[in-house]
Design a protein around this motif. Sequence first.
Motif, PDB file in Angstrom:
ATOM      1  N   GLN A   1       1.180 -17.773  -1.812  1.00 54.12           N
ATOM      2  CA  GLN A   1       2.331 -16.987  -2.259  1.00 54.12           C
ATOM      3  C   GLN A   1       3.596 -17.269  -1.460  1.00 54.12           C
ATOM      4  O   GLN A   1       4.696 -17.298  -2.002  1.00 54.12           O
ATOM      5  CB  GLN A   1       1.975 -15.489  -2.159  1.00 54.12           C
ATOM      6  CG  GLN A   1       3.039 -14.538  -2.699  1.00 54.12           C
ATOM      7  CD  GLN A   1       3.087 -14.511  -4.220  1.00 54.12           C
ATOM      8  OE1 GLN A   1       2.305 -15.193  -4.892  1.00 54.12           O
ATOM      9  NE2 GLN A   1       4.009 -13.752  -4.773  1.00 54.12           N
ATOM     10  N   TYR A   2       3.445 -17.483  -0.152  1.00 50.03           N
ATOM     11  CA  TYR A   2       4.628 -17.557   0.716  1.00 50.03           C
ATOM     12  C   TYR A   2       4.830 -18.915   1.385  1.00 50.03           C
ATOM     13  O   TYR A   2       5.800 -19.097   2.125  1.00 50.03           O
ATOM     14  CB  TYR A   2       4.560 -16.439   1.777  1.00 50.03           C
ATOM     15  CG  TYR A   2       4.545 -15.073   1.136  1.00 50.03           C
ATOM     16  CD1 TYR A   2       5.682 -14.566   0.495  1.00 50.03           C
ATOM     17  CD2 TYR A   2       3.386 -14.305   1.113  1.00 50.03           C
ATOM     18  CE1 TYR A   2       5.661 -13.340  -0.136  1.00 50.03           C
ATOM     19  CE2 TYR A   2       3.353 -13.059   0.493  1.00 50.03           C
ATOM     20  CZ  TYR A   2       4.493 -12.583  -0.133  1.00 50.03           C
ATOM     21  OH  TYR A   2       4.470 -11.358  -0.764  1.00 50.03           O
TER      22      TYR A   2
ATOM     23  N   GLU B   1      -4.462 -16.368  -0.213  1.00 47.57           N
ATOM     24  CA  GLU B   1      -3.451 -15.829  -1.146  1.00 47.57           C
ATOM     25  C   GLU B   1      -2.081 -15.775  -0.472  1.00 47.57           C
ATOM     26  O   GLU B   1      -1.060 -16.051  -1.099  1.00 47.57           O
ATOM     27  CB  GLU B   1      -3.846 -14.419  -1.617  1.00 47.57           C
ATOM     28  CG  GLU B   1      -5.049 -14.369  -2.546  1.00 47.57           C
ATOM     29  CD  GLU B   1      -4.766 -14.889  -3.946  1.00 47.57           C
ATOM     30  OE1 GLU B   1      -3.596 -15.210  -4.271  1.00 47.57           O
ATOM     31  OE2 GLU B   1      -5.724 -14.999  -4.737  1.00 47.57           O
TER      32      GLU B   1
ATOM     33  N   ASN C   1       0.639  -9.380   0.059  1.00 44.97           N
ATOM     34  CA  ASN C   1       2.013  -8.893  -0.109  1.00 44.97           C
ATOM     35  C   ASN C   1       2.340  -7.782   0.884  1.00 44.97           C
ATOM     36  O   ASN C   1       3.455  -7.716   1.428  1.00 44.97           O
ATOM     37  CB  ASN C   1       2.226  -8.380  -1.539  1.00 44.97           C
ATOM     38  CG  ASN C   1       2.238  -9.505  -2.570  1.00 44.97           C
ATOM     39  OD1 ASN C   1       2.538 -10.652  -2.237  1.00 44.97           O
ATOM     40  ND2 ASN C   1       1.919  -9.195  -3.813  1.00 44.97           N
TER      41      ASN C   1
ATOM     42  N   LEU D   1      -4.242 -10.542  -3.230  1.00 48.96           N
ATOM     43  CA  LEU D   1      -2.799 -10.781  -3.286  1.00 48.96           C
ATOM     44  C   LEU D   1      -2.039  -9.505  -2.927  1.00 48.96           C
ATOM     45  O   LEU D   1      -1.005  -9.552  -2.258  1.00 48.96           O
ATOM     46  CB  LEU D   1      -2.388 -11.282  -4.672  1.00 48.96           C
ATOM     47  CG  LEU D   1      -0.889 -11.549  -4.875  1.00 48.96           C
ATOM     48  CD1 LEU D   1      -0.365 -12.579  -3.873  1.00 48.96           C
ATOM     49  CD2 LEU D   1      -0.611 -11.999  -6.314  1.00 48.96           C
TER      50      LEU D   1
ATOM     51  N   HIS E   1       2.941  -9.359   4.214  1.00 52.28           N
ATOM     52  CA  HIS E   1       4.252 -10.021   4.214  1.00 52.28           C
ATOM     53  C   HIS E   1       5.362  -8.991   4.385  1.00 52.28           C
ATOM     54  O   HIS E   1       6.293  -9.189   5.185  1.00 52.28           O
ATOM     55  CB  HIS E   1       4.451 -10.801   2.907  1.00 52.28           C
ATOM     56  CG  HIS E   1       5.793 -11.466   2.824  1.00 52.28           C
ATOM     57  ND1 HIS E   1       6.846 -10.938   2.103  1.00 52.28           N
ATOM     58  CD2 HIS E   1       6.265 -12.611   3.397  1.00 52.28           C
ATOM     59  CE1 HIS E   1       7.902 -11.719   2.227  1.00 52.28           C
ATOM     60  NE2 HIS E   1       7.569 -12.747   2.996  1.00 52.28           N
TER      61      HIS E   1
END
Length: 335
Positions: A306-307, A302, A268, A264, A271
């Motif tokens: 998450q997104y 992940e 991140n 994760l 991203h």
Amino acid sequence: LGFCLRVKMSLVSEFLGQLSLNVAGNEPTFPTVVPAVDFDPDKDAARIETAIKTKGVDEQTIIDVLTKRTYAQRREIAFAYERRAKKDMISALKGALSGSLETVILGLMKSTAQYDASEIRGSIKGLGTDEDTLIEILCSRSNTELKEIKNVYKELFKKDLEKDVAGDTSGNFAKLLLALVQFSVITLLLPQALYDAGVRIKGTDVATWISIMSERSVPHLQKVFQRYKSYSPYDMQESVMKEVKGDLQRSFLVLVQCFENKQLFFANRLHDAMKSKGAKEKMVTRIIVSRCEVDLKKICSEFKAQYGQSLHKTVLEHTKGDYQKVLLGLLGQEE
């Protein structure tokens, strides 16, 4: 009051019994790049040679071959190429390619440890230090990975990683990074020790935090962070934000995030690197190249969780040309 509450030796065995410690850091892998079946290095070398000799260079063939082979297989292709063409394949690729595609392909011709060592070296040589790269690599790799990076660093650059890190950083930031690359082994600590050394007192007992964070036993520290909440009104990340600043804060945050969920953390980072127009290519390249034979498949899942959008789609939106093609080749089939 900033004392470090250590577990009595009589309690250590009991505490160990509750935890599946993994000090060596032999973590499960979730690669997107796996060994090609029916692999023929001579055939691949011939394809690469033809692609390089083609007028204007056939980049697509180079991408198709090298993103679908592991590092071990790429090495065999390089040996076959040298036997065939009587020249070094890496030099030939360097001469044929340029820009972001060249950066990725040359990165793939290094082992994961060689790539990490080269990225670290690049972040500390010359004027100034690229703390962002240094923190990302040193704070996210397991002890096993770091041991290999240290050995490879010495082989490649004839220098000690510890000395180079010490010479380019300072203060508690340097102490933390050195503790990580020296694999400090400490007495097991209870969650209260973190609280006693931080939120509970005025100022922070940074030495205690460094000794705890550099232990690198993921299951142990996950348990410690869970229990920490019963001692502190803040979770571990909030405590780090309150207690320390600057590069030290960023390093502690990376460590905590990686202990909690390493894939994760990388999702991140990707991203953040692609949330505005274009992409921070250096970061995107570093993560995808260094993790494609480690855990990139799990990073992809992940990212989507998450997104709400796949990493493949995000790469399509924020990159272009051969750079986009080579990244998608490394990401593999979208699931």
